[in-house]
Design a protein around this motif. Structure first.
Motif, PDB file in Angstrom:
ATOM      1  N   THR A   1       0.841  -1.193   0.000  1.00  0.00           N
ATOM      2  CA  THR A   1       0.000   0.000   0.000  1.00  0.00           C
ATOM      3  C   THR A   1       0.877   1.243   0.000  1.00  0.00           C
ATOM      4  O   THR A   1       1.754   1.395   0.860  1.00  0.00           O
ATOM      5  CB  THR A   1      -0.915   0.008   1.234  1.00  0.00           C
ATOM      6  OG1 THR A   1      -1.703  -1.187   1.236  1.00  0.00           O
ATOM      7  CG2 THR A   1      -1.826   1.221   1.221  1.00  0.00           C
ATOM      8  N   ALA A   2       0.659   2.125  -0.965  1.00  0.00           N
ATOM      9  CA  ALA A   2       1.518   3.303  -1.109  1.00  0.00           C
ATOM     10  C   ALA A   2       1.156   4.410  -0.132  1.00  0.00           C
ATOM     11  O   ALA A   2       1.976   5.270   0.172  1.00  0.00           O
ATOM     12  CB  ALA A   2       1.440   3.833  -2.544  1.00  0.00           C
ATOM     13  N   ILE A   3      -0.073   4.423   0.350  1.00  0.00           N
ATOM     14  CA  ILE A   3      -0.503   5.461   1.282  1.00  0.00           C
ATOM     15  C   ILE A   3      -1.033   4.798   2.547  1.00  0.00           C
ATOM     16  O   ILE A   3      -1.390   3.621   2.545  1.00  0.00           O
ATOM     17  CB  ILE A   3      -1.593   6.365   0.665  1.00  0.00           C
ATOM     18  CG1 ILE A   3      -2.818   5.528   0.277  1.00  0.00           C
ATOM     19  CG2 ILE A   3      -1.049   7.120  -0.530  1.00  0.00           C
ATOM     20  CD1 ILE A   3      -3.977   6.358  -0.219  1.00  0.00           C
ATOM     21  N   GLU A   4      -1.065   5.547   3.613  1.00  0.00           N
ATOM     22  CA  GLU A   4      -1.580   5.023   4.864  1.00  0.00           C
ATOM     23  C   GLU A   4      -3.094   5.205   4.932  1.00  0.00           C
ATOM     24  O   GLU A   4      -3.639   6.168   4.391  1.00  0.00           O
ATOM     25  CB  GLU A   4      -0.923   5.730   6.048  1.00  0.00           C
ATOM     26  CG  GLU A   4       0.556   5.422   6.181  1.00  0.00           C
ATOM     27  CD  GLU A   4       1.143   6.038   7.435  1.00  0.00           C
ATOM     28  OE1 GLU A   4       0.565   7.027   7.931  1.00  0.00           O
ATOM     29  OE2 GLU A   4       2.166   5.533   7.916  1.00  0.00           O
ATOM     30  N   ILE A   5      -3.741   4.270   5.595  1.00  0.00           N
ATOM     31  CA  ILE A   5      -5.187   4.323   5.788  1.00  0.00           C
ATOM     32  C   ILE A   5      -5.450   4.712   7.239  1.00  0.00           C
ATOM     33  O   ILE A   5      -4.827   4.170   8.157  1.00  0.00           O
ATOM     34  CB  ILE A   5      -5.826   2.959   5.476  1.00  0.00           C
ATOM     35  CG1 ILE A   5      -5.519   2.559   4.024  1.00  0.00           C
ATOM     36  CG2 ILE A   5      -7.327   2.998   5.710  1.00  0.00           C
ATOM     37  CD1 ILE A   5      -5.998   1.176   3.664  1.00  0.00           C
ATOM     38  N   TYR A   6      -6.346   5.656   7.435  1.00  0.00           N
ATOM     39  CA  TYR A   6      -6.574   6.134   8.793  1.00  0.00           C
ATOM     40  C   TYR A   6      -7.113   5.014   9.677  1.00  0.00           C
ATOM     41  O   TYR A   6      -7.810   4.110   9.218  1.00  0.00           O
ATOM     42  CB  TYR A   6      -7.519   7.341   8.794  1.00  0.00           C
ATOM     43  CG  TYR A   6      -8.986   7.010   8.635  1.00  0.00           C
ATOM     44  CD1 TYR A   6      -9.766   6.694   9.747  1.00  0.00           C
ATOM     45  CD2 TYR A   6      -9.598   7.028   7.384  1.00  0.00           C
ATOM     46  CE1 TYR A   6     -11.109   6.394   9.616  1.00  0.00           C
ATOM     47  CE2 TYR A   6     -10.940   6.727   7.245  1.00  0.00           C
ATOM     48  CZ  TYR A   6     -11.687   6.406   8.365  1.00  0.00           C
ATOM     49  OH  TYR A   6     -13.014   6.105   8.237  1.00  0.00           O
TER      50      TYR A   6
END
Length: 276
Positions: free
Chosen positions: A142-147
């Motif tokens: 995953t390239a971005i973080e998930i809240y």
């Protein structure tokens, strides 16, 4: 054309597959399908004719390349005990093709990547089976973080910034029952601080290997795998974190570095309703 390329273009070839394996603990091992050991780039590659890959496929696209590796267990190299201890999980592997008559003439890299879980194949002729994941496997991450309400940092890393020096202790093993370990002088109250922490063995054949502390049962630490140790062996234990904001604030005084969103409404918000 390289020296190896010229040899490949000839009518006869004298080729051998060579494996360079670098474990996560820094140990480097070399193997070759040739019937004699080969010295390549300063590493002695032991003869392992039974170690063979599945079909080697390379593509110019972004598909994730995988390859199955099978081989025989050897008391002098890859042992069943090392596999059970997880020493080869995540190891970096490079598969090359060389001319066994003159390995220094150059090599052709056929595959490069990291090993997934390595397991013993069992049977009459015990061996091992592993999956080599190519470099493109990193594209699946995953390239971005998930809240999330929980912290996404790891205790003590660059984002957490909690100093681990005061959170580590060295003790001796008092008893082992399956995956549960009890340590000298560690009572239930102290053991509770090490849930989700790590245990590192300092003595014996598994010295240097880490085990995740997945739970605490009274004064016993429950590990993710069996620890090959005997009573009296020294271990180093590191406290863990349950990644809750209250723990970060009250226990570690580190609320400013909390990497989560503790006040974001969860999915249960849609199920709430007013009560008259």
């Amino acid at each position: 054309m390289t020296a190896l390329g010229a040899r490949l273009a000839g009518e006869l070839s004298h080729l051998a597959l060579c494996w360079r394996i670098v474990r996560v603990d820094g140990v480097a091992l070399g193997f070759t399908t040739h019937d004699r050991p080969l010295e390549i780039a300063g590493l002695r590659h032991l003869s392992a004719p039974g170690m063979a890959p599945s079909a080697v496929v390379r593509s110019a696209g972004l598909e994730v390349d995988t390859m199955a590796i099978e081989g025989a267990l050897s008391a002098a190299a890859i042992t069943a005990a090392d596999l059970a201890a997880g020493r080869y999980d995540g190891a970096e592997v490079t598969l090359t093709l060389v001319d066994w008559r003159e390995p220094a003439a150059g090599s052709e890299v056929l595959a490069r990547g990291s090993l997934g879980a390595v397991a013993s194949s069992g049977g009459a002729d015990p061996g091992f089976v592993a999956t080599l994941r190519g470099e493109t496997a990193a594209l699946e991450a995953t390239a971005i973080e998930i809240y999330s309400p929980e912290c996404r940092a790891q205790l003590g890393d660059a984002r957490c910034r909690v100093a681990l020096r005061g959170l580590r202790e060295r003790r001796a093993v008092a008893a082992i029952d399956g995956r549960t370990v009890r340590l000298d002088g560690l009572d239930a109250a102290a053991a509770a601080l090490f849930g989700a922490g790590r245990l590192r063995l300092l003595d014996g054949g598994d010295a240097g290997l880490d085990r995740l502390i997945v739970g605490v049962d009274g004064d016993g630490l429950q590990l993710d795998a069996v620890l090959a140790a005997v009573p009296g062996a020294r271990v180093e234990i590191t406290q863990g974190c349950d990644k809750r904001f209250a723990t970060c604030r009250d226990r570690f005084a580190n609320a400013g570095n909390f990497r989560g969103e503790p006040h974001v409404p969860g999915g249960d918000l849609l199920a709430r309703f007013a009560i008259a």
